[in-house]
Motif scaffolding. Structure first.
Motif, PDB file in Angstrom:
ATOM      1  N   ARG A  83      -8.001  15.798  71.017  1.00 21.31           N
ATOM      2  CA  ARG A  83      -7.250  14.701  71.645  1.00 21.31           C
ATOM      3  C   ARG A  83      -5.753  14.936  71.510  1.00 21.31           C
ATOM      4  O   ARG A  83      -4.992  14.801  72.473  1.00 21.31           O
ATOM      5  N   ILE A  84      -5.338  15.283  70.301  1.00 24.98           N
ATOM      6  CA  ILE A  84      -3.907  15.460  70.052  1.00 24.98           C
ATOM      7  C   ILE A  84      -3.362  16.650  70.825  1.00 24.98           C
ATOM      8  O   ILE A  84      -2.263  16.598  71.391  1.00 24.98           O
ATOM      9  N   VAL A  85      -4.132  17.741  70.885  1.00 27.51           N
ATOM     10  CA  VAL A  85      -3.690  18.910  71.661  1.00 27.51           C
ATOM     11  C   VAL A  85      -3.484  18.519  73.122  1.00 27.51           C
ATOM     12  O   VAL A  85      -2.472  18.857  73.744  1.00 27.51           O
ATOM     13  N   GLY A  86      -4.457  17.785  73.680  1.00 31.01           N
ATOM     14  CA  GLY A  86      -4.329  17.353  75.063  1.00 31.01           C
ATOM     15  C   GLY A  86      -3.107  16.492  75.285  1.00 31.01           C
ATOM     16  O   GLY A  86      -2.362  16.669  76.260  1.00 31.01           O
ATOM     17  N   LEU A  87      -2.861  15.551  74.385  1.00 31.46           N
ATOM     18  CA  LEU A  87      -1.706  14.667  74.510  1.00 31.46           C
ATOM     19  C   LEU A  87      -0.402  15.440  74.347  1.00 31.46           C
ATOM     20  O   LEU A  87       0.579  15.178  75.048  1.00 31.46           O
ATOM     21  N   GLU A  88      -0.386  16.408  73.421  1.00 29.75           N
ATOM     22  CA  GLU A  88       0.830  17.186  73.220  1.00 29.75           C
ATOM     23  C   GLU A  88       1.122  18.094  74.407  1.00 29.75           C
ATOM     24  O   GLU A  88       2.268  18.438  74.662  1.00 29.75           O
ATOM     25  N   PHE A  89       0.096  18.490  75.129  1.00 29.68           N
ATOM     26  CA  PHE A  89       0.303  19.296  76.322  1.00 29.68           C
ATOM     27  C   PHE A  89       0.734  18.446  77.516  1.00 29.68           C
ATOM     28  O   PHE A  89       1.012  18.981  78.587  1.00 29.68           O
ATOM     29  N   GLY A  90       0.780  17.125  77.338  1.00 29.38           N
ATOM     30  CA  GLY A  90       1.312  16.263  78.388  1.00 29.38           C
ATOM     31  C   GLY A  90       0.328  15.335  79.049  1.00 29.38           C
ATOM     32  O   GLY A  90       0.686  14.623  79.990  1.00 29.38           O
ATOM     33  N   ALA A  91      -0.933  15.307  78.594  1.00 30.23           N
ATOM     34  CA  ALA A  91      -1.898  14.366  79.174  1.00 30.23           C
ATOM     35  C   ALA A  91      -1.482  12.935  78.840  1.00 30.23           C
ATOM     36  O   ALA A  91      -0.911  12.677  77.776  1.00 30.23           O
ATOM     37  N   ASP A  92      -1.772  12.020  79.733  1.00 28.29           N
ATOM     38  CA  ASP A  92      -1.443  10.615  79.508  1.00 28.29           C
ATOM     39  C   ASP A  92      -2.589   9.860  78.855  1.00 28.29           C
ATOM     40  O   ASP A  92      -2.379   8.828  78.230  1.00 28.29           O
ATOM     41  N   ASP A  93      -3.810  10.363  79.012  1.00 23.09           N
ATOM     42  CA  ASP A  93      -4.968   9.704  78.425  1.00 23.09           C
ATOM     43  C   ASP A  93      -6.071  10.739  78.243  1.00 23.09           C
ATOM     44  O   ASP A  93      -5.998  11.840  78.792  1.00 23.09           O
ATOM     45  N   TYR A  94      -7.099  10.358  77.488  1.00 23.96           N
ATOM     46  CA  TYR A  94      -8.130  11.295  77.071  1.00 23.96           C
ATOM     47  C   TYR A  94      -9.446  10.553  77.011  1.00 23.96           C
ATOM     48  O   TYR A  94      -9.542   9.517  76.352  1.00 23.96           O
ATOM     49  N   VAL A  95     -10.468  11.037  77.715  1.00 24.69           N
ATOM     50  CA  VAL A  95     -11.770  10.377  77.751  1.00 24.69           C
ATOM     51  C   VAL A  95     -12.847  11.383  77.348  1.00 24.69           C
ATOM     52  O   VAL A  95     -12.863  12.511  77.829  1.00 24.69           O
ATOM     53  N   THR A  96     -13.743  10.951  76.457  1.00 27.03           N
ATOM     54  CA  THR A  96     -14.793  11.836  75.943  1.00 27.03           C
ATOM     55  C   THR A  96     -16.091  11.644  76.709  1.00 27.03           C
ATOM     56  O   THR A  96     -16.510  10.516  76.974  1.00 27.03           O
ATOM     57  N   LYS A  97     -16.737  12.763  77.056  1.00 30.38           N
ATOM     58  CA  LYS A  97     -18.053  12.721  77.687  1.00 30.38           C
ATOM     59  C   LYS A  97     -19.113  12.533  76.608  1.00 30.38           C
ATOM     60  O   LYS A  97     -18.980  13.087  75.522  1.00 30.38           O
ATOM     61  N   PRO A  98     -20.198  11.821  76.893  1.00 30.28           N
ATOM     62  CA  PRO A  98     -20.426  11.022  78.107  1.00 30.28           C
ATOM     63  C   PRO A  98     -19.561   9.772  78.066  1.00 30.28           C
ATOM     64  O   PRO A  98     -19.298   9.217  77.007  1.00 30.28           O
ATOM     65  N   PHE A  99     -19.104   9.324  79.215  1.00 30.17           N
ATOM     66  CA  PHE A  99     -18.194   8.192  79.272  1.00 30.17           C
ATOM     67  C   PHE A  99     -18.768   7.082  80.156  1.00 30.17           C
ATOM     68  O   PHE A  99     -19.627   7.321  81.005  1.00 30.17           O
ATOM     69  N   ASN A 100     -18.278   5.893  79.924  1.00 27.86           N
ATOM     70  CA  ASN A 100     -18.629   4.746  80.748  1.00 27.86           C
ATOM     71  C   ASN A 100     -17.706   4.748  81.970  1.00 27.86           C
ATOM     72  O   ASN A 100     -16.478   4.741  81.829  1.00 27.86           O
ATOM     73  N   THR A 101     -18.272   4.769  83.161  1.00 31.34           N
ATOM     74  CA  THR A 101     -17.438   4.854  84.362  1.00 31.34           C
ATOM     75  C   THR A 101     -16.508   3.651  84.498  1.00 31.34           C
ATOM     76  O   THR A 101     -15.404   3.774  85.025  1.00 31.34           O
ATOM     77  N   ARG A 102     -16.937   2.493  84.019  1.00 33.61           N
ATOM     78  CA  ARG A 102     -16.075   1.311  84.107  1.00 33.61           C
ATOM     79  C   ARG A 102     -14.850   1.469  83.207  1.00 33.61           C
ATOM     80  O   ARG A 102     -13.749   1.040  83.566  1.00 33.61           O
ATOM     81  N   ARG A 104       5.294  14.894  87.005  1.00 30.23           N
ATOM     82  CA  ARG A 104       4.891  13.862  86.057  1.00 30.23           C
ATOM     83  C   ARG A 104       3.703  13.050  86.566  1.00 30.23           C
ATOM     84  O   ARG A 104       3.494  11.902  86.169  1.00 30.23           O
ATOM     85  N   THR A 105       2.917  13.640  87.454  1.00 33.37           N
ATOM     86  CA  THR A 105       1.699  12.974  87.922  1.00 33.37           C
ATOM     87  C   THR A 105       0.827  12.606  86.724  1.00 33.37           C
ATOM     88  O   THR A 105       0.572  13.449  85.863  1.00 33.37           O
ATOM     89  N   PRO A 106       0.359  11.360  86.612  1.00 29.87           N
ATOM     90  CA  PRO A 106      -0.496  10.966  85.487  1.00 29.87           C
ATOM     91  C   PRO A 106      -1.745  11.844  85.403  1.00 29.87           C
ATOM     92  O   PRO A 106      -2.358  12.159  86.417  1.00 29.87           O
ATOM     93  N   ILE A 107      -2.096  12.230  84.172  1.00 30.60           N
ATOM     94  CA  ILE A 107      -3.249  13.094  83.939  1.00 30.60           C
ATOM     95  C   ILE A 107      -4.175  12.457  82.906  1.00 30.60           C
ATOM     96  O   ILE A 107      -3.726  12.087  81.819  1.00 30.60           O
ATOM     97  N   ILE A 108      -5.459  12.333  83.256  1.00 35.02           N
ATOM     98  CA  ILE A 108      -6.492  11.924  82.304  1.00 35.02           C
ATOM     99  C   ILE A 108      -7.374  13.140  82.056  1.00 35.02           C
ATOM    100  O   ILE A 108      -7.905  13.725  82.992  1.00 35.02           O
ATOM    101  N   MET A 109      -7.539  13.520  80.794  1.00 38.08           N
ATOM    102  CA  MET A 109      -8.363  14.671  80.465  1.00 38.08           C
ATOM    103  C   MET A 109      -9.768  14.222  80.079  1.00 38.08           C
ATOM    104  O   MET A 109      -9.946  13.201  79.404  1.00 38.08           O
ATOM    105  N   LEU A 110     -10.763  14.998  80.514  1.00 40.39           N
ATOM    106  CA  LEU A 110     -12.163  14.767  80.160  1.00 40.39           C
ATOM    107  C   LEU A 110     -12.628  15.894  79.250  1.00 40.39           C
ATOM    108  O   LEU A 110     -12.324  17.062  79.505  1.00 40.39           O
ATOM    109  N   THR A 111     -13.377  15.552  78.203  1.00 35.59           N
ATOM    110  CA  THR A 111     -13.872  16.582  77.307  1.00 35.59           C
ATOM    111  C   THR A 111     -15.202  16.186  76.705  1.00 35.59           C
ATOM    112  O   THR A 111     -15.495  15.000  76.530  1.00 35.59           O
ATOM    113  N   ALA A 112     -16.000  17.191  76.385  1.00 35.73           N
ATOM    114  CA  ALA A 112     -17.263  16.949  75.689  1.00 35.73           C
ATOM    115  C   ALA A 112     -17.078  17.030  74.186  1.00 35.73           C
ATOM    116  O   ALA A 112     -18.002  16.777  73.421  1.00 35.73           O
TER     117      ALA A 112
END
Length: 246
Positions: free
Chosen positions: A99-118, A84-92
């Motif tokens: 987003r929903i596919v990633g979350l349904e596969f068990g990701a905890d969060d989802y960030v779209t490229k390009p992203f703000n590092t902060r 259950r290690t937390p997972i953040i997915m990155l995608t272009a």
């Protein structure tokens, strides 16, 4: 291709694995994590990630979707079946479907490229805090029982009536704890995000619906006609069982 490991100062509070095949992005993220007090390791494929995971454990994984060989969705599903290690997915790709596919596969969060590092750092801190790895720990609730289930926020376990532990992702577990602590009260999606992300950036609001659906699949006798977690039209969600200290 050699696995690149970058480890920083010994006082770091968490170690993060970056699975990203773009060297520039991986190096930039590793440097950013270093500057903010974390240790980091990088892998450019699922195979490299597997070799690294056999050598050490990590507090959080940042996982790119588009990778050579096995893609991020497949890797996420495989990881989630084991831990259950937390997972953040990155995608272009910035579509709701991805987003929903990633979350349904068990990701905890989802960030779209390009992203703000902060923003990414805020999400990392939030997940680490929720998973109890960060230095800012919220007040702990005691173990609770409801409808034959027992949930322990400290041990982060959910046990059914037969005594079997049921696996949940970080986001699912935190949402269920928030519902238990507010049983009998309608919570909006915004309130649930606030309660589970401590007021910092979190997943898109629609992700709450995805996680609630996954929780229902695990808890409800009939997920298509839920009785424990009710949807309130134009309101949010209502947790109906009586919740008692265990």
């Amino acid at each position: 291709m050699n696995l690149q490991i970058q480890t920083f100062a010994p006082e770091l509070t968490a170690t993060i694995l970056l699975v990203e095949d773009d060297r520039d992005i991986a190096e930039m993220l590793a440097e950013t994590l270093q500057q903010n007090g974390y240790a980091a390791a990088t892998a450019q494929s699922g195979a490299e990630m597997d070799r690294l995971l056999r050598r050490q454990s990590f507090d959080l994984i940042v996982l790119d979707v588009m990778l050579p060989g096995e893609d991020g969705f497949s890797i996420c599903r495989r990881l989630r079946a084991e831990a259950r290690t937390p997972i953040i997915m990155l995608t272009a790709v910035a579509t709701d479907v991805d987003r929903i596919v990633g979350l349904e596969f068990g990701a905890d969060d989802y960030v779209t490229k390009p992203f703000n590092t902060r923003e990414l750092l805020a999400r990392i801190r939030s997940l680490l805090r929720r998973a109890s790895y960060g230095s800012e720990r919220p007040e702990r609730a005691g173990a609770m029982t409801f409808a034959g289930w027992r949930i322990d926020p400290v041990a982060r376990t959910l046990v059914d009536e037969a005594g079997s532990q049921v696996f949940m992702t970080t986001a699912e577990f935190d949402l269920l704890v928030a519902l238990c602590l507010n049983a009998g009260r309608v919570l909006t999606r915004e309130q649930l995000l606030s309660l589970t992300h401590a007021g910092v950036a979190g997943p898109v609001e629609r992700s709450v619906d995805v996680h609630i659906s996954r929780i229902r699949q695990k808890l409800e006798p009939n997920p298509k006609d839920p009785s424990l977690i009710k949807t309130v039209r134009l309101g949010g969600y209502l947790f109906t069982p009586m919740v008692e200290p265990s």
